[in-house]
Design a protein around this motif. Sequence first.
Motif: not given
Length: 186
Positions: A116, A143-150, A141, A118
């Motif tokens: 990951s 993934t935006n861990t703030t929005t949980n979109r990937s 792959t 930041t």
Amino acid sequence: RITWPLHVWGETHTEFLARYRNIRRAFMSTIHRQTPGKLRVARPDGTAREIDVYYEAGLEGQAGENWLYANPVLTLLAPEAYWRDVTATTVVREYAPGSSFIDPFPTISSASVIGSTTVDNPGDVEAWPTWLITGPMTVLTATNTTTNRSFELTYTLTAGQTITITTFRPTVRGPAGQNLVNSLNW
């Protein structure tokens, strides 16, 4: 719209005219070429901001001017509406191929996950990054861990080939400039 006052002057009419025409030509080129110019403002601390602009009005002239000086007040159209830093934030992530588990001693290395990262956006508005992905790669792959979109990009890149993902006006371009948007799985 940006209102930008200018003061253009010269010691002689010829010097003034040369300066005024150069400035006018630079601003008018945004109309003729239908390409925005960059308005850049430097700050005393050495930083700078810029914005894409088109000339709209202001270089028509006023009575009593245009001999040794002119004080035009320009109106510039800024379609994006936000200033940006002139130095892009760049984050580099690299994959190092794994080594033999037994040679010379038992080791463990990353084989498929880079990890990951930041990225801090120091600005006041959303940022729209551009990704340059250089092969070798078969699947990416993200993934935006703030929005949980990937999203997942499936495309085989050989070593040195590059894919460019632009997020503002979403595009995915392959090594030969081909459209790869169908290779994305949102």
